[in-house]
Design an enzyme around this catalytic site. Sequence first.
Site, mmCIF file in Angstrom:
data_model
loop_
_atom_site.group_PDB
_atom_site.id
_atom_site.type_symbol
_atom_site.label_atom_id
_atom_site.label_comp_id
_atom_site.label_asym_id
_atom_site.label_seq_id
_atom_site.Cartn_x
_atom_site.Cartn_y
_atom_site.Cartn_z
ATOM 1 N N ARG A 85 0.846 -1.185 0.000
ATOM 2 C CA ARG A 85 0.000 0.000 0.000
ATOM 3 C C ARG A 85 0.887 1.243 0.000
ATOM 4 O O ARG A 85 2.031 1.196 0.443
ATOM 5 C CB ARG A 85 -0.918 -0.004 1.245
ATOM 6 C CG ARG A 85 -1.913 -1.155 1.220
ATOM 7 C CD ARG A 85 -2.776 -1.184 2.466
ATOM 8 N NE ARG A 85 -3.641 -0.034 2.617
ATOM 9 C CZ ARG A 85 -4.811 0.114 2.007
ATOM 10 N NH1 ARG A 85 -5.250 -0.827 1.187
ATOM 11 N NH2 ARG A 85 -5.548 1.180 2.194
ATOM 12 N N HIS A 102 -3.400 -23.757 33.616
ATOM 13 C CA HIS A 102 -3.344 -25.023 32.898
ATOM 14 C C HIS A 102 -4.748 -25.568 32.704
ATOM 15 O O HIS A 102 -5.529 -25.533 33.655
ATOM 16 C CB HIS A 102 -2.506 -26.047 33.673
ATOM 17 C CG HIS A 102 -2.516 -27.405 33.037
ATOM 18 N ND1 HIS A 102 -1.761 -27.686 31.922
ATOM 19 C CD2 HIS A 102 -3.199 -28.539 33.338
ATOM 20 C CE1 HIS A 102 -1.965 -28.951 31.565
ATOM 21 N NE2 HIS A 102 -2.843 -29.501 32.399
HETATM 22 P P1 FAD Z 1 -7.145 4.853 6.822
HETATM 23 O O1 FAD Z 1 -7.766 3.793 7.615
HETATM 24 O O2 FAD Z 1 -6.780 4.565 5.412
HETATM 25 O O3 FAD Z 1 -8.142 6.093 6.881
HETATM 26 C C1 FAD Z 1 -7.896 7.293 6.224
HETATM 27 C C2 FAD Z 1 -9.210 8.021 5.999
HETATM 28 O O4 FAD Z 1 -8.925 9.323 5.509
HETATM 29 C C3 FAD Z 1 -10.109 7.364 4.962
HETATM 30 O O5 FAD Z 1 -11.414 7.253 5.465
HETATM 31 C C4 FAD Z 1 -10.069 8.319 3.783
HETATM 32 O O6 FAD Z 1 -11.272 8.352 3.028
HETATM 33 C C5 FAD Z 1 -9.843 9.657 4.472
HETATM 34 N N1 FAD Z 1 -9.203 10.684 3.636
HETATM 35 C C6 FAD Z 1 -8.142 10.546 2.830
HETATM 36 N N2 FAD Z 1 -7.791 11.720 2.288
HETATM 37 C C7 FAD Z 1 -8.665 12.632 2.779
HETATM 38 C C8 FAD Z 1 -8.821 14.027 2.595
HETATM 39 N N3 FAD Z 1 -8.018 14.748 1.810
HETATM 40 N N4 FAD Z 1 -9.843 14.635 3.236
HETATM 41 C C9 FAD Z 1 -10.683 13.927 4.044
HETATM 42 N N5 FAD Z 1 -10.572 12.615 4.252
HETATM 43 C C10 FAD Z 1 -9.570 11.971 3.638
HETATM 44 N N6 FAD Z 1 -4.083 -3.380 10.168
HETATM 45 C C11 FAD Z 1 -4.053 -4.002 11.370
HETATM 46 O O7 FAD Z 1 -3.483 -3.448 12.328
HETATM 47 N N7 FAD Z 1 -4.654 -5.219 11.570
HETATM 48 C C12 FAD Z 1 -5.283 -5.861 10.557
HETATM 49 O O8 FAD Z 1 -5.810 -6.953 10.753
HETATM 50 C C13 FAD Z 1 -5.328 -5.250 9.286
HETATM 51 N N8 FAD Z 1 -5.956 -5.839 8.254
HETATM 52 C C14 FAD Z 1 -6.021 -5.213 7.045
HETATM 53 C C15 FAD Z 1 -6.672 -5.864 5.993
HETATM 54 C C16 FAD Z 1 -6.742 -5.264 4.739
HETATM 55 C C17 FAD Z 1 -7.440 -5.978 3.608
HETATM 56 C C18 FAD Z 1 -6.167 -3.970 4.551
HETATM 57 C C19 FAD Z 1 -6.261 -3.286 3.216
HETATM 58 C C20 FAD Z 1 -5.520 -3.319 5.578
HETATM 59 C C21 FAD Z 1 -5.434 -3.939 6.842
HETATM 60 N N9 FAD Z 1 -4.770 -3.345 7.914
HETATM 61 C C22 FAD Z 1 -4.702 -3.972 9.122
HETATM 62 C C23 FAD Z 1 -4.126 -2.034 7.786
HETATM 63 C C24 FAD Z 1 -5.044 -0.933 8.387
HETATM 64 O O9 FAD Z 1 -6.293 -0.981 7.757
HETATM 65 C C25 FAD Z 1 -4.398 0.426 8.198
HETATM 66 O O10 FAD Z 1 -3.093 0.409 8.763
HETATM 67 C C26 FAD Z 1 -5.221 1.501 8.897
HETATM 68 O O11 FAD Z 1 -6.536 1.555 8.424
HETATM 69 C C27 FAD Z 1 -4.570 2.874 8.694
HETATM 70 O O12 FAD Z 1 -5.279 3.821 9.400
HETATM 71 P P2 FAD Z 1 -5.262 5.373 8.994
HETATM 72 O O13 FAD Z 1 -6.211 6.035 9.904
HETATM 73 O O14 FAD Z 1 -3.867 5.841 8.913
HETATM 74 O O15 FAD Z 1 -5.817 5.418 7.497
HETATM 75 P P1 NAD Z 2 2.956 -6.451 2.067
HETATM 76 O O1 NAD Z 2 4.038 -5.455 1.989
HETATM 77 O O2 NAD Z 2 2.684 -7.142 3.337
HETATM 78 O O3 NAD Z 2 3.207 -7.610 0.996
HETATM 79 C C1 NAD Z 2 3.353 -7.349 -0.372
HETATM 80 C C2 NAD Z 2 4.103 -8.507 -0.984
HETATM 81 O O4 NAD Z 2 4.057 -8.370 -2.385
HETATM 82 C C3 NAD Z 2 5.578 -8.530 -0.566
HETATM 83 O O5 NAD Z 2 5.936 -9.812 -0.154
HETATM 84 C C4 NAD Z 2 6.290 -8.119 -1.857
HETATM 85 O O6 NAD Z 2 7.572 -8.696 -1.983
HETATM 86 C C5 NAD Z 2 5.336 -8.647 -2.911
HETATM 87 N N1 NAD Z 2 5.440 -7.968 -4.207
HETATM 88 C C6 NAD Z 2 5.617 -6.656 -4.458
HETATM 89 N N2 NAD Z 2 5.631 -6.417 -5.778
HETATM 90 C C7 NAD Z 2 5.437 -7.617 -6.381
HETATM 91 C C8 NAD Z 2 5.345 -8.028 -7.743
HETATM 92 N N3 NAD Z 2 5.445 -7.150 -8.742
HETATM 93 N N4 NAD Z 2 5.151 -9.343 -8.010
HETATM 94 C C9 NAD Z 2 5.046 -10.252 -6.987
HETATM 95 N N5 NAD Z 2 5.127 -9.905 -5.688
HETATM 96 C C10 NAD Z 2 5.316 -8.603 -5.385
HETATM 97 O O7 NAD Z 2 1.662 -5.691 1.514
HETATM 98 P P2 NAD Z 2 0.141 -6.128 1.480
HETATM 99 O O8 NAD Z 2 -0.011 -7.548 1.760
HETATM 100 O O9 NAD Z 2 -0.402 -5.559 0.225
HETATM 101 O O10 NAD Z 2 -0.444 -5.304 2.701
HETATM 102 C C11 NAD Z 2 -0.311 -3.870 2.710
HETATM 103 C C12 NAD Z 2 -0.210 -3.351 4.105
HETATM 104 O O11 NAD Z 2 -1.432 -3.512 4.798
HETATM 105 C C13 NAD Z 2 0.865 -4.061 4.884
HETATM 106 O O12 NAD Z 2 1.940 -3.171 5.059
HETATM 107 C C14 NAD Z 2 0.266 -4.391 6.205
HETATM 108 O O13 NAD Z 2 0.924 -3.718 7.224
HETATM 109 C C15 NAD Z 2 -1.182 -3.906 6.128
HETATM 110 N N6 NAD Z 2 -2.031 -5.055 6.481
HETATM 111 C C16 NAD Z 2 -1.931 -5.565 7.747
HETATM 112 C C17 NAD Z 2 -2.662 -6.673 8.092
HETATM 113 C C18 NAD Z 2 -2.536 -7.220 9.470
HETATM 114 O O14 NAD Z 2 -2.034 -6.529 10.333
HETATM 115 N N7 NAD Z 2 -2.970 -8.445 9.730
HETATM 116 C C19 NAD Z 2 -3.493 -7.287 7.167
HETATM 117 C C20 NAD Z 2 -3.544 -6.763 5.895
HETATM 118 C C21 NAD Z 2 -2.811 -5.642 5.559
#
Ligand code: FAD
Ligand code: NAD
Length: 478
Positions: free
Chosen positions: A279, A451
């Site tokens: 991301r 346990h």
């Molecule tokens: P975001 O959650 O991205 O929120 C930002 C907000 O700002 C959004 O609502 C957006 O619309 C708004 N925004 C953007 N620009 C503007 C603007 N100019 N004006 C007004 N509003 C704006 N993390 C974990 O810790 N545990 C997990 O299990 C986990 N699972 C994940 C699974 C997936 C599929 C994904 C994609 C991510 C996951 N993550 C997880 C990562 C986590 O979602 C992010 O780290 C977290 O949401 C980041 O929080 P944030 O508040 O920085 O940004």
């Molecule tokens: P990631 O960085 O975890 O994994 C991306 C993977 O894609 C890496 O292993 C990378 O080497 C590989 N990659 C990159 N370019 C590639 C290519 N061209 N071809 C093949 N492989 C390639 O990123 P993600 O899985 O997309 O997650 C994004 C972020 O969201 C993470 O940084 C994570 O912190 C957050 N997230 C967290 C959780 C959680 O906490 N459980 C769950 C989902 C997402």
Amino acid sequence: MSNHFEVIVIGSGPAGYVCAIRCAQLGLSTALIEKETDTGDKPVLGGTCLNVGCIPSKALLDSSQRYADAKGHLSEHGIGVNDVTLNIPEMMVRKEKIVAQLTGGVAGLLKHNKITVLSGAGQLLAGRQVELTDAEGQTALYTADNVVLASGSEPVEIPPAPIDGDRVVDSTGALCLDSVPARLGVIGAGVIGLELGSVWARLGSEVVILEAMEQFLPAMDEQIAKESAKIFAKQGLDIRLGARVTGVEVTPEQVTVGYSLGDVEHSETFDRLIVAVGRRPRTDKLFSGDSGVSMDERGFVFVNEHCATEAPGVWAVGDIVRGPMLAHKGSEEGVMVAERIHGKAAQLNYEVVPSIIYTHPEVAAVGKNEQELKAEGVDYKVGTFPFAAIGRAQASGETDGLVKILSDADSDQILGAHVVGPSAADLVQQIVIAMEMAASTEDLQLMVFGHPTMSEAVHEAALAADGRAIHMVNRPQR
Ligand code: FAD
Ligand code: NAD
């Protein structure tokens, strides 16, 4: 309504909304700006985490695990389940209900804390002015003593595999497929690839994950990554390392992915393809050039250890700043910033932020891993303990994996913990508490663990660091 606030937060994800709530609790007049709206023009609160990240992915991980249990594992308990059926639309409705409940909860909390929610895109201008542009393109100007940027992140796209939202989807699309693909391709064996790959594999897809790196989960402890790879392979995830995707060809029914492994070109045809290659921070048009805020070449806002930007009174938290992109990391930054705005000397211990992959079993970590300690020349001790020797793990049929605790050889202070296995996230959280209190392995050795619990693996791993584990034969661990 006045156009001046003590604090304006831009972005309502877990970093932004938590910051706003803490600011309001501290008595600061606070506004929260969110640009996403639903069909009824109401702001969509909760950001990536609540809407298209942590929560919906965990809802599907839970549903798919129950399906997998019903299809297979329950029979090991002598429970026969006939005619297990799968209703994907119902599973999606359940997920959406959970999301709606939680985002509604955030709206309620903001209201209760008298936070003004402003709908539209916020942009920071010079002098802590914030321009709000609503869905109709109307603009309004606000000012604040402090502005907190919390605009989050979005999926990275790669040129060889453009997202079309149908055959080729990003993580958001992968959370709402309308049927189980017979063959599912995933690009990227990172957190999302493993979690969402697992969801669809459990629901019946044959999953192939193409990963560019030669090493699996390079940021994890090598031993834990190796063990995890074995477990995932056993579950049927076909993870191909060193695979460089060269292009995709999409037809109405399928998608063919070309990739090279070493010098050899390959191709695979799938029903759907998930692109999960990381991301990037969402900082486009977030601040004007004369705002005093700057960012690096990848778009991360420059901040100090307290999340202060270079512009006085402007802060940035969550996914748009350095460090792991994790909801809990962003939320705690939000709290720290609120406290600092209020004049307290709050700080965040970045050394003890846990990270978890919510596969089954989970993979979780905190602190340093073994290869980092080696590279830093630290003299360390290792204690590992396998779940196979834990009574509760046997009783639950969850014997894969191990707990690994690393500590300083001289002081005995715990430096890191790495777990793959049942309840890994909760077990690592125990070590987070221990590390935050500068505990040693001896402290853990002296504690009483209930346990039969999975936690006993933590106790035994701490004992193993000094060759005194009870339920296994102690051998030198390094
Ligand atoms: P975001 O959650 O991205 O929120 C930002 C907000 O700002 C959004 O609502 C957006 O619309 C708004 N925004 C953007 N620009 C503007 C603007 N100019 N004006 C007004 N509003 C704006 N993390 C974990 O810790 N545990 C997990 O299990 C986990 N699972 C994940 C699974 C997936 C599929 C994904 C994609 C991510 C996951 N993550 C997880 C990562 C986590 O979602 C992010 O780290 C977290 O949401 C980041 O929080 P944030 O508040 O920085 O940004
Ligand atoms: P990631 O960085 O975890 O994994 C991306 C993977 O894609 C890496 O292993 C990378 O080497 C590989 N990659 C990159 N370019 C590639 C290519 N061209 N071809 C093949 N492989 C390639 O990123 P993600 O899985 O997309 O997650 C994004 C972020 O969201 C993470 O940084 C994570 O912190 C957050 N997230 C967290 C959780 C959680 O906490 N459980 C769950 C989902 C997402």
